[in-house]
Design a protein around this motif. Sequence first.
Motif, PDB file in Angstrom:
ATOM      1  N   CYS A  42       0.849  -1.186   0.000  1.00 40.45           N
ATOM      2  CA  CYS A  42       0.000   0.000   0.000  1.00 40.45           C
ATOM      3  C   CYS A  42       0.889   1.241   0.000  1.00 40.45           C
ATOM      4  CB  CYS A  42      -0.970   0.017   1.178  1.00 40.45           C
ATOM      5  SG  CYS A  42      -0.199  -0.010   2.805  1.00 40.45           S
ATOM      6  N   TYR A  43       0.280   2.380  -0.338  1.00 44.55           N
ATOM      7  CA  TYR A  43       1.059   3.568  -0.650  1.00 44.55           C
ATOM      8  C   TYR A  43       0.355   4.797  -0.089  1.00 44.55           C
ATOM      9  CZ  TYR A  43       2.890  -0.042  -3.564  1.00 44.55           C
ATOM     10  OH  TYR A  43       3.418  -1.246  -3.964  1.00 44.55           O
ATOM     11  N   GLN A  44       1.149   5.794   0.289  1.00 42.52           N
ATOM     12  CA  GLN A  44       0.619   6.944   1.007  1.00 42.52           C
ATOM     13  C   GLN A  44       0.007   7.981   0.068  1.00 42.52           C
ATOM     14  OE1 GLN A  44       3.979   6.678   4.529  1.00 42.52           O
ATOM     15  NE2 GLN A  44       3.400   8.700   3.792  1.00 42.52           N
ATOM     16  N   GLU A  45      -1.081   8.549   0.551  1.00 43.97           N
ATOM     17  CA  GLU A  45      -1.796   9.572  -0.202  1.00 43.97           C
ATOM     18  C   GLU A  45      -0.888  10.728  -0.586  1.00 43.97           C
ATOM     19  OE1 GLU A  45      -5.994  12.011   0.452  1.00 43.97           O
ATOM     20  OE2 GLU A  45      -4.852  11.320   2.184  1.00 43.97           O
ATOM     21  N   ASN A  46      -0.029  11.173   0.309  1.00 43.75           N
ATOM     22  CA  ASN A  46       0.827  12.321   0.018  1.00 43.75           C
ATOM     23  C   ASN A  46       1.870  12.011  -1.059  1.00 43.75           C
ATOM     24  OD1 ASN A  46       1.781  10.751   2.430  1.00 43.75           O
ATOM     25  ND2 ASN A  46       3.606  12.015   2.199  1.00 43.75           N
ATOM     26  N   ASP A  47       2.347  10.743  -1.108  1.00 41.61           N
ATOM     27  CA  ASP A  47       3.292  10.365  -2.162  1.00 41.61           C
ATOM     28  C   ASP A  47       2.611  10.303  -3.525  1.00 41.61           C
ATOM     29  OD1 ASP A  47       5.590  10.135  -0.526  1.00 41.61           O
ATOM     30  OD2 ASP A  47       4.943   8.157   0.157  1.00 41.61           O
ATOM     31  N   VAL A  48       1.336   9.888  -3.546  1.00 40.24           N
ATOM     32  CA  VAL A  48       0.575   9.911  -4.797  1.00 40.24           C
ATOM     33  C   VAL A  48       0.383  11.351  -5.258  1.00 40.24           C
ATOM     34  CG1 VAL A  48      -1.620   9.324  -5.894  1.00 40.24           C
ATOM     35  CG2 VAL A  48      -0.594   7.745  -4.250  1.00 40.24           C
ATOM     36  N   MET A  49       0.058  12.242  -4.325  1.00 40.37           N
ATOM     37  CA  MET A  49      -0.100  13.660  -4.670  1.00 40.37           C
ATOM     38  C   MET A  49       1.196  14.225  -5.238  1.00 40.37           C
ATOM     39  SD  MET A  49      -2.246  14.746  -1.266  1.00 40.37           S
ATOM     40  CE  MET A  49      -2.230  16.508  -1.565  1.00 40.37           C
ATOM     41  N   ALA A  50       2.325  13.853  -4.640  1.00 37.20           N
ATOM     42  CA  ALA A  50       3.619  14.307  -5.161  1.00 37.20           C
ATOM     43  C   ALA A  50       3.862  13.744  -6.558  1.00 37.20           C
ATOM     44  CB  ALA A  50       4.742  13.892  -4.209  1.00 37.20           C
ATOM     45  N   GLY A  51       3.430  12.490  -6.783  1.00 38.13           N
ATOM     46  CA  GLY A  51       3.574  11.894  -8.101  1.00 38.13           C
ATOM     47  C   GLY A  51       2.795  12.647  -9.166  1.00 38.13           C
ATOM     48  N   VAL A  52       1.584  13.082  -8.830  1.00 37.52           N
ATOM     49  CA  VAL A  52       0.782  13.877  -9.761  1.00 37.52           C
ATOM     50  C   VAL A  52       1.493  15.188 -10.071  1.00 37.52           C
ATOM     51  CG1 VAL A  52      -1.405  15.106 -10.069  1.00 37.52           C
ATOM     52  CG2 VAL A  52      -1.392  12.834  -9.018  1.00 37.52           C
ATOM     53  N   ALA A  53       2.036  15.830  -9.031  1.00 36.31           N
ATOM     54  CA  ALA A  53       2.762  17.099  -9.238  1.00 36.31           C
ATOM     55  C   ALA A  53       3.983  16.895 -10.130  1.00 36.31           C
ATOM     56  CB  ALA A  53       3.174  17.682  -7.891  1.00 36.31           C
ATOM     57  N   TYR A  54       4.681  15.764  -9.968  1.00 38.04           N
ATOM     58  CA  TYR A  54       5.841  15.475 -10.807  1.00 38.04           C
ATOM     59  C   TYR A  54       5.436  15.311 -12.271  1.00 38.04           C
ATOM     60  CZ  TYR A  54       9.564  12.743 -13.002  1.00 38.04           C
ATOM     61  OH  TYR A  54      10.520  12.285 -13.875  1.00 38.04           O
ATOM     62  N   LEU A  55       4.395  14.540 -12.518  1.00 40.41           N
ATOM     63  CA  LEU A  55       3.948  14.334 -13.892  1.00 40.41           C
ATOM     64  C   LEU A  55       3.545  15.647 -14.543  1.00 40.41           C
ATOM     65  CD1 LEU A  55       1.821  11.065 -13.487  1.00 40.41           C
ATOM     66  CD2 LEU A  55       4.169  11.276 -14.291  1.00 40.41           C
ATOM     67  N   GLU A  56       2.886  16.500 -13.797  1.00 40.71           N
ATOM     68  CA  GLU A  56       2.507  17.814 -14.333  1.00 40.71           C
ATOM     69  C   GLU A  56       3.746  18.643 -14.657  1.00 40.71           C
ATOM     70  OE1 GLU A  56       0.578  21.345 -15.466  1.00 40.71           O
ATOM     71  OE2 GLU A  56       0.014  19.226 -15.521  1.00 40.71           O
ATOM     72  N   SER A  57       4.776  18.559 -13.814  1.00 42.68           N
ATOM     73  CA  SER A  57       6.003  19.315 -14.078  1.00 42.68           C
ATOM     74  C   SER A  57       6.692  18.833 -15.351  1.00 42.68           C
ATOM     75  CB  SER A  57       6.962  19.212 -12.882  1.00 42.68           C
ATOM     76  OG  SER A  57       7.558  17.916 -12.794  1.00 42.68           O
ATOM     77  N   ILE A  58       6.657  17.524 -15.615  1.00 40.60           N
ATOM     78  CA  ILE A  58       7.255  16.994 -16.846  1.00 40.60           C
ATOM     79  C   ILE A  58       6.474  17.472 -18.069  1.00 40.60           C
ATOM     80  CG2 ILE A  58       7.754  14.894 -18.153  1.00 40.60           C
ATOM     81  CD1 ILE A  58       9.673  15.399 -15.836  1.00 40.60           C
TER      82      ILE A  58
END
Length: 562
Positions: free
Chosen positions: A223-239
């Motif tokens: 399982c994976y943390q909500e905040n790490d998923v949010m950071a992942g979304v922010a990373y994809l948007e930055s790319i």
Amino acid sequence: MTCDEIIQSNDTIDLIIPNELFGQITEIPDCRQPIDANYTIFYYDKKRLPPLAIGEYTYSSIPKCLGLLDSTALEASGILQLQTQPAIVLKGQGVLVGIIDTGIVYENSGFRNSDGSSRIHSIWDQTAVPEGDSQPPEGFLYGVEYTRAQLDAALASDNPRSIVPSTDTDGHGTLMASIACGSENEAVNFTGAAPLSDLVIVKLKPAKQYLKDYFFIPGDISCYQENDVMAGVAYLESIAQKTGQPLVICLALGTNNGSHSGGSVLSETLNLIGGLWRRCIVTASGNEAAARHHFSGVSQPETAEPMAVEINVEENMRGLYLELWATAPMLFAVSLRSPGGALLPATASRESGHQEFLFRLENTFVTIDYRSVGRTQGDQLILVRMTGVPRGIWTLLVYPDTSITGTFHVWLPMTGMLDHDVFFLKPDPDVTLTIPGTAPIPITAGGYNTLGGSLYLGSGRGYTVTNIVKPDFTAPAVNVQAQDLRGRYITATGTSVAAAVTAGACAQIMEWGAVRRSDTSLNSVKIGNILIRGCQRDNSRNYPNTQWGYGKLDVYEAFRQI
């Protein structure tokens, strides 16, 4: 310690903080990771803060743990027709497809061009430790980013992992990436939905042990943390901003934690990005419809007796919890009866409060917290948390106070998130979407079986508690061909598969609109509407409905109607 070391440490508490509350935070964090205009993640040494409890922190600030949603297809969805139509040939070329999951086996043939080079733009491995020249992505404090140049160098070497050591040890992320956009392999009659798209991968770091302990999640469950998923979304948007390419995000994870109204912290982040032009986000409806983990009830003040919610605990458990949610301004109170007949009495209903009780015969310690949750609505949450729970029938008694409709919902944790199975004796299979599948702007895909056309039994059902139509539609979810960790072609099942198929279809539409400039204003809502118009619908059913949404995905028919 560096911020990477602090963030990776299980001795660090992660908190999701709204940006407008910065001025009210008196305890300065050891590190902070900005996410977007709304939220920042604060990281603290455990010793500086009280133990985890919603009595000490807000419900929304504690990261929820999201689990994996897995348990012919492309032709049935009209995807192959768009790939092969001579006048169109849409294969996702020029589109970034972002996968936030367990990582990827980048060496697999499904993620390489015909010349052997990588189709992956970059990988953010949140689990990796920076060494030498390796660094986190720009603007992020942890993990390591691997670029296309590094991936190509690794693939050209005799020992790729010596150059790019990132991989997928679970296999779920690799499956999702191959279904959404795996390269064509004529020898085995395989192709992903968008086989010419560029991949961007976020490998999530596993949830920290203190959170798994708080939510009673077994140690061997991924399982994976909500905040790490949010950071992942922010990373994809930055790319996407750096490359100038349109972006489709596939998020095939979920949780039962939350009001199911579409207003969670993660949902806010997805709504923010998914509503932008040239951006599209796809989530899965989850596999909870048959799990018996949802109860809905209507209880009015004039009713003499409280409504009884019976919960079957099949095996002795170290702990469990449940969440009762009521839409504001309604308020309820609860009491709890043990299998032995002892009763924890109800307190007066309220927006905030805390109870503690020990059932001596069962030796079960119970806490009940009342909270008003959400910045825009303030729904009531009653969190019942129990430790040392013996088998038997436990009964939650629900008393209405301020009640208009009298409606409330109770959810148990998602399947696999407790040591043993627990279920309601009178469950409701509707409103069993996992979060963030309830978010209003992203596209939510349920699942069906292309062999016979029946609904996938576990496919999470709508609507949301605020009656937003979710799932939007269903996509193939049973025995769909994919590539595994060893590069073999296998089949996969679950609504995560449906989300991956849908993400590939969205990449096709995005290529037509954003890359070929037929419609540069495409976003999650607009693409969702295009796909809904083309859905296959059975004349014997009314649409939309809680099981099928607006029907079965047919991207070719959708394109014909543009």
